[in-house]
Design a protein around this motif. Structure first.
Motif, mmCIF file in Angstrom:
data_model
loop_
_atom_site.group_PDB
_atom_site.id
_atom_site.type_symbol
_atom_site.label_atom_id
_atom_site.label_comp_id
_atom_site.label_asym_id
_atom_site.label_seq_id
_atom_site.Cartn_x
_atom_site.Cartn_y
_atom_site.Cartn_z
ATOM 1 N N ALA A 55 -4.427 36.644 32.442
ATOM 2 C CA ALA A 55 -3.064 37.092 32.740
ATOM 3 C C ALA A 55 -2.940 38.613 32.777
ATOM 4 C CB ALA A 55 -2.096 36.529 31.702
ATOM 5 N N LYS A 56 -4.031 39.315 32.433
ATOM 6 C CA LYS A 56 -3.980 40.779 32.292
ATOM 7 C C LYS A 56 -2.772 41.152 31.428
ATOM 8 C CE LYS A 56 -5.816 43.591 35.124
ATOM 9 N NZ LYS A 56 -6.168 44.485 36.217
ATOM 10 N N LEU A 57 -2.750 40.577 30.235
ATOM 11 C CA LEU A 57 -1.626 40.707 29.321
ATOM 12 C C LEU A 57 -2.111 41.171 27.948
ATOM 13 C CD1 LEU A 57 1.433 40.106 28.790
ATOM 14 C CD2 LEU A 57 0.683 37.835 28.030
ATOM 15 N N ILE A 87 -2.262 46.032 33.531
ATOM 16 C CA ILE A 87 -2.077 45.222 32.324
ATOM 17 C C ILE A 87 -0.630 45.321 31.861
ATOM 18 C CG2 ILE A 87 -2.752 44.957 29.901
ATOM 19 C CD1 ILE A 87 -5.490 46.210 30.741
ATOM 20 N N GLN A 88 0.015 44.178 31.701
ATOM 21 C CA GLN A 88 1.361 44.141 31.143
ATOM 22 C C GLN A 88 1.247 44.185 29.623
ATOM 23 O OE1 GLN A 88 3.719 40.668 32.071
ATOM 24 N NE2 GLN A 88 5.400 41.317 30.761
ATOM 25 N N VAL A 89 2.119 44.950 28.996
ATOM 26 C CA VAL A 89 2.108 45.074 27.538
ATOM 27 C C VAL A 89 3.367 44.433 26.966
ATOM 28 C CG1 VAL A 89 2.036 46.671 25.583
ATOM 29 C CG2 VAL A 89 0.825 47.240 27.705
ATOM 30 N N LEU A 90 3.182 43.506 26.045
ATOM 31 C CA LEU A 90 4.299 42.935 25.291
ATOM 32 C C LEU A 90 4.217 43.496 23.879
ATOM 33 C CD1 LEU A 90 4.227 39.135 26.243
ATOM 34 C CD2 LEU A 90 5.679 40.931 27.192
ATOM 35 N N GLY A 103 10.335 32.398 18.883
ATOM 36 C CA GLY A 103 10.814 33.231 19.993
ATOM 37 C C GLY A 103 9.711 34.112 20.558
ATOM 38 N N VAL A 104 8.877 34.679 19.688
ATOM 39 C CA VAL A 104 7.737 35.495 20.127
ATOM 40 C C VAL A 104 6.816 34.647 20.995
ATOM 41 C CG1 VAL A 104 5.637 36.660 19.325
ATOM 42 C CG2 VAL A 104 7.834 37.117 18.196
ATOM 43 N N CYS A 105 6.518 33.448 20.547
ATOM 44 C CA CYS A 105 5.626 32.557 21.284
ATOM 45 C C CYS A 105 6.210 32.171 22.644
ATOM 46 C CB CYS A 105 5.318 31.308 20.461
ATOM 47 S SG CYS A 105 4.414 31.675 18.938
ATOM 48 N N GLU A 106 7.507 31.972 22.703
ATOM 49 C CA GLU A 106 8.162 31.624 23.976
ATOM 50 C C GLU A 106 8.041 32.773 24.968
ATOM 51 O OE1 GLU A 106 12.127 30.469 22.845
ATOM 52 O OE2 GLU A 106 11.437 28.542 22.041
ATOM 53 N N VAL A 107 8.203 34.019 24.501
ATOM 54 C CA VAL A 107 8.079 35.194 25.382
ATOM 55 C C VAL A 107 6.639 35.307 25.890
ATOM 56 C CG1 VAL A 107 8.186 37.723 25.462
ATOM 57 C CG2 VAL A 107 10.013 36.431 24.345
ATOM 58 N N ILE A 108 5.673 35.119 24.999
ATOM 59 C CA ILE A 108 4.259 35.185 25.394
ATOM 60 C C ILE A 108 3.950 34.108 26.419
ATOM 61 C CG2 ILE A 108 1.879 34.865 24.601
ATOM 62 C CD1 ILE A 108 2.847 36.096 21.887
ATOM 63 N N ASP A 109 4.392 32.890 26.161
ATOM 64 C CA ASP A 109 4.129 31.789 27.076
ATOM 65 C C ASP A 109 4.716 32.048 28.449
ATOM 66 O OD1 ASP A 109 2.975 29.160 27.491
ATOM 67 O OD2 ASP A 109 5.039 28.433 27.617
ATOM 68 N N ALA A 110 5.937 32.560 28.498
ATOM 69 C CA ALA A 110 6.580 32.862 29.790
ATOM 70 C C ALA A 110 5.802 33.943 30.540
ATOM 71 C CB ALA A 110 8.029 33.299 29.571
ATOM 72 N N ALA A 111 5.335 34.961 29.829
ATOM 73 C CA ALA A 111 4.570 36.037 30.480
ATOM 74 C C ALA A 111 3.239 35.519 31.025
ATOM 75 C CB ALA A 111 4.339 37.193 29.500
ATOM 76 N N VAL A 112 2.543 34.726 30.215
ATOM 77 C CA VAL A 112 1.264 34.159 30.679
ATOM 78 C C VAL A 112 1.503 33.278 31.903
ATOM 79 C CG1 VAL A 112 -0.650 32.607 30.094
ATOM 80 C CG2 VAL A 112 0.099 34.305 28.445
ATOM 81 N N SER A 113 2.512 32.428 31.839
ATOM 82 C CA SER A 113 2.811 31.527 32.947
ATOM 83 C C SER A 113 3.110 32.296 34.230
ATOM 84 C CB SER A 113 3.990 30.623 32.616
ATOM 85 O OG SER A 113 3.641 29.743 31.574
ATOM 86 N N SER A 114 3.899 33.354 34.134
ATOM 87 C CA SER A 114 4.276 34.101 35.329
ATOM 88 C C SER A 114 3.120 34.922 35.891
ATOM 89 C CB SER A 114 5.475 35.003 35.050
ATOM 90 O OG SER A 114 5.102 36.098 34.248
ATOM 91 N N ARG A 115 2.160 35.281 35.047
ATOM 92 C CA ARG A 115 1.052 36.138 35.503
ATOM 93 C C ARG A 115 -0.202 35.353 35.884
ATOM 94 N NH1 ARG A 115 1.699 41.545 34.909
ATOM 95 N NH2 ARG A 115 -0.529 41.913 34.599
ATOM 96 N N THR A 116 -0.191 34.037 35.694
ATOM 97 C CA THR A 116 -1.372 33.243 36.046
ATOM 98 C C THR A 116 -1.093 32.242 37.154
ATOM 99 O OG1 THR A 116 -0.913 31.679 34.238
ATOM 100 C CG2 THR A 116 -2.484 33.447 33.791
ATOM 101 N N LYS A 117 0.022 32.355 37.816
ATOM 102 C CA LYS A 117 0.348 31.431 38.915
ATOM 103 C C LYS A 117 -0.406 31.816 40.161
ATOM 104 C CE LYS A 117 4.764 29.913 37.286
ATOM 105 N NZ LYS A 117 6.139 29.708 37.505
#
Length: 117
Positions: A55-57, A87-90, A103-117
């Motif tokens: 995800a380059k995250l 690289i996106q930084v959270l 909530g932290v996990c939900e933000v991480i999951d959304a970022a990974v999902s959007s960057r690996t499509k």
């Protein structure tokens, strides 16, 4: 990503001495995440707390020193460098990890999902 072998021994040491917040996020979420994350990864002159190549995250956990003016300037330079590398930084505060992990996990999951499509 620009690996810096000069920082390898420091990164290895940081893996062995994770903060309680890093341990919590790693063992309760990232360790078994379906997309691989690594701990304490070097990039240029920096060591990233957690990094997902697919995800380059980068995920950074911020203690109190990150809220001081010098820490904020350092983090801004670091984030700018990483963003130039694609690289996106959270960033999450240590308090967020300890008190709002879901909530932290939900933000991480959304970022990974959007960057690996």
């Amino acid at each position: 990503m620009n690996h810096n072998s000069k920082l390898t021994s420091r990164a290895q040491s940081l893996r062995k001495t994770m903060t309680k917040e890093e341990r919590r996020l790693w063992y309760e979420y990232l360790h078994n995440y379906p997309v691989r994350f690594r701990r304490q990864v070097t990039s240029g002159n920096y060591i990233l707390d957690f990094y997902c190549t697919a995800a380059k995250l980068a995920i950074e956990l911020d203690g109190s020193q990150h809220y001081e003016p010098a820490g904020q300037m350092y983090d801004a330079r670091r984030s700018a460098y990483l963003e130039q590398q694609g690289i996106q930084v959270l960033r999450f505060s240590n308090s967020d990890v300890m008190n709002q992990l879901r909530g932290v996990c939900e933000v991480i999951d959304a970022a990974v999902s959007s960057r690996t499509k």
